[in-house]
Design an enzyme around this catalytic site. Structure first.
Site, mmCIF file in Angstrom:
data_model
loop_
_atom_site.group_PDB
_atom_site.id
_atom_site.type_symbol
_atom_site.label_atom_id
_atom_site.label_comp_id
_atom_site.label_asym_id
_atom_site.label_seq_id
_atom_site.Cartn_x
_atom_site.Cartn_y
_atom_site.Cartn_z
ATOM 1 N N PHE A 55 -13.913 -1.455 -7.295
ATOM 2 C CA PHE A 55 -14.441 -0.551 -6.272
ATOM 3 C C PHE A 55 -14.820 -1.261 -4.982
ATOM 4 O O PHE A 55 -14.926 -0.637 -3.926
ATOM 5 C CB PHE A 55 -15.625 0.240 -6.828
ATOM 6 C CG PHE A 55 -16.969 -0.445 -6.733
ATOM 7 C CD1 PHE A 55 -17.875 -0.099 -5.745
ATOM 8 C CD2 PHE A 55 -17.332 -1.414 -7.655
ATOM 9 C CE1 PHE A 55 -19.121 -0.707 -5.670
ATOM 10 C CE2 PHE A 55 -18.570 -2.021 -7.590
ATOM 11 C CZ PHE A 55 -19.473 -1.673 -6.595
ATOM 12 N N LYS A 56 -14.999 -2.575 -5.038
ATOM 13 C CA LYS A 56 -15.358 -3.309 -3.830
ATOM 14 C C LYS A 56 -14.272 -3.186 -2.757
ATOM 15 O O LYS A 56 -14.544 -3.314 -1.568
ATOM 16 C CB LYS A 56 -15.621 -4.778 -4.162
ATOM 17 C CG LYS A 56 -16.661 -5.020 -5.257
ATOM 18 C CD LYS A 56 -18.018 -4.483 -4.888
ATOM 19 C CE LYS A 56 -19.027 -4.601 -6.010
ATOM 20 N NZ LYS A 56 -19.490 -5.952 -6.285
ATOM 21 N N ASP A 57 -13.038 -2.911 -3.180
ATOM 22 C CA ASP A 57 -11.953 -2.721 -2.211
ATOM 23 C C ASP A 57 -12.202 -1.527 -1.301
ATOM 24 O O ASP A 57 -11.719 -1.497 -0.165
ATOM 25 C CB ASP A 57 -10.617 -2.498 -2.934
ATOM 26 C CG ASP A 57 -10.119 -3.739 -3.647
ATOM 27 O OD1 ASP A 57 -10.322 -4.844 -3.132
ATOM 28 O OD2 ASP A 57 -9.518 -3.598 -4.730
#
Length: 498
Positions: free
Chosen positions: A109-111
């Site tokens: 999810f950091k993307d």
């Protein structure tokens, strides 16, 4: 939009300053001077928009230095690297949904934010006329590091150095980081856990001597961790997007409240949901899901945040965190936006290892938040149960969320739709997934990936297999005390490379 510090509400800065500095000079975190408002009619209108447009609309409320069209260009470029819809909502059964946030290049999810942040920084840097190289030290518990490396690699005028806990990330997470290409990136393992690395990086930001040395090298430090507003704003967008998807599919009526269950360690992901609620999103309960390192659960139970506890390495390593930095932003709101109160709590945490917010403030927080945790054996079992019941394969972090979601719904009197926020792809944790499904685990990482793919039919991208054939570029391991010197050394290499 102006921003103030959680530790000095008299300090007022622009959005560009907040993003390009990351951390306030007093060590506080930047928060909006006031929350922008989104009407239910505007949320309904989002049902006709693609994700890139939804994201640009939300971000335009935070960064008025840039036009909507400039932000739309940023989100289109950022999410063009994703595999299809950046944030698809998957219906499992009845009122249970999964918001998948791992369709970017690093499968986490950091993307969602770190594909946007480099482009946002570049645009704001140009508007502000900043000429110095943005040097970005990043502490990671596994996923932020690779997403930052991937996002900033090759971006002119930036340099990223990532510090990760030696032995504290999965094999795939480590391979993703140490094989990263690019002349403006570096990866270093530190002896200690994530909290040690995070504390050392924060200390570097506050070191006047280091900042002076970096300035002489033409560098200025900024942050890419979840404390940066440039990370938080793109995360707010996917809560609005999930709600719009539910509306568009006829699963809810406009104004109906929705619960979100979020696996979290540093509190940034669930804080974005709270910000969305403050902006007008109809949110019922924000379910805070922790693993064995259940400091947030204990806080939501007692109002006491204490570091006097064992740090536990788990099979959900991105949540192995005891110092949840973004919680400070929530505390600021429930302290009546009184920065002196927050400063007092942070001083107590530093000097005594704990603070107590009191019953009244805790009661107010618990009107919105529910806290629960799952131990490794529990969420391993839950991972298998979710796969058996729904045919849905979750990674261990998402399995933590499913487990805590079950705890929440079992005791909940409200009948609201629940969205489980999925933060990573199973491909990053193939060995853990196989073990959870009761399968033998091959010693070889590639063999584990192939077995998981054959057993579950979950597609593993060729880029993941390719990781294990790539040369490792970074192998340095340092003591925590050497972080500042390592940052300075990296800055010198950036200058020499010009």
């Amino acid at each position: 939009m102006k921003y103030i510090s959680t530790r000095n509400d008299k300090l007022t800065v622009s959005g560009s300053t907040a993003v390009l500095t990351g951390l306030a000079p007093d060590g506080g975190l930047y928060v909006p001077q006031s929350f922008p408002s989104v009407s239910i009619e505007e949320i309904e209108a989002m049902t006709e928009l693609g994700y890139e447009e939804r994201s640009a609309k939300i971000m335009s409320l935070f960064f008025d230095e840039l036009s909507y069209n400039e932000l739309l260009d940023i989100t289109r470029r950022a999410y063009s690297t994703f595999d299809g819809d950046p944030a698809p909502l998957v219906k499992l059964d009845g009122g249970l949904y999964v918001l998948e946030l791992w369709h970017g290049k690093t499968h986490a999810f950091k993307d969602m934010a770190l594909s946007v942040l480099p482009l946002l920084m570049t645009a704001l840097k140009a508007k502000a006329g900043q000429k110095e190289t943005c040097l970005i030290p990043v502490a990671t518990s596994g996923d932020t590091g690779k997403a930052a490396l991937e996002g900033f690699s090759g971006v002119e005028g930036t340099g990223v150095i990532v510090f990760y806990p030696d032995g504290g990330v999965s094999h795939t997470q480590r391979r993703q980081m140490v094989t990263t290409l690019g002349d403006n990136v570096s990866v270093v393992a530190v002896k200690g856990n994530f909290d040690d690395a995070q504390t050392a990086v924060k200390r570097a930001f506050g070191d006047e001597a280091l900042r002076s040395k970096l300035a002489s090298l033409g560098c200025k430090m900024t942050g890419a961790n979840s404390i940066n507003l440039g990370r938080l704003a793109p995360q707010v967008a996917y809560y609005f997007s999930a709600y719009a998807d539910l509306l568009g599919a006829g699963q809810i009526n406009a104004g109906e409240k929705v619960d979100f269950c979020v696996p979290t360690g540093n509190f940034g992901n669930i804080l974005a949901g709270y910000y969305a609620m403050r902006m007008g999103l109809p949110v019922g309960t924000l379910v805070c899901a922790s693993n064995d390192n259940n400091v947030l659960t204990d806080f939501l139970d007692s109002g006491v945040y204490s570091l006097d506890r064992e740090f536990i390495k788990t099979t959900s390593p991105s949540m192995d965190i005891l110092v949840s930095s973004n919680l400070e932003r929530l505390l600021f709101e429930f302290a009546g936006r009184d920065s002196s109160v927050v400063s007092g709590w942070m001083k107590e945490l530093k000097e005594k290892g704990s603070y107590d917010i009191g019953k009244e403030r805790l009661d107010n927080i618990r009107k919105i938040f529910y806290g629960g945790y799952a131990r490794q054996s529990d969420y391993a079992e839950t991972l298998a149960e979710v796969y058996d019941e729904y045919g849905y394969l979750a990674d261990p972090h998402t399995a933590v969320a499913f487990d805590v979601c079950g705890q929440y719904t079992d005791g909940c009197t409200e009948d609201r739709p629940v969205v489980v926020v999925s933060t990573a792809s199973p491909v990053k944790f193939a060995s853990t997934v196989l073990a959870s499904l009761g399968e033998s685990v091959p010693d070889d990482d590639v063999a584990a990936l192939r077995k998981m793919e054959e057993l579950t039919a979950f597609p593993v991208p060729e880029s993941v297999y390719a990781l294990f054939g790539m040369k490792e570029r970074f192998g340095k391991v340092i003591d925590i005390a050497d972080v500042n010197a390592t940052v300075e050394e990296f800055a010198r290499s950036l200058k020499a490379g010009k």
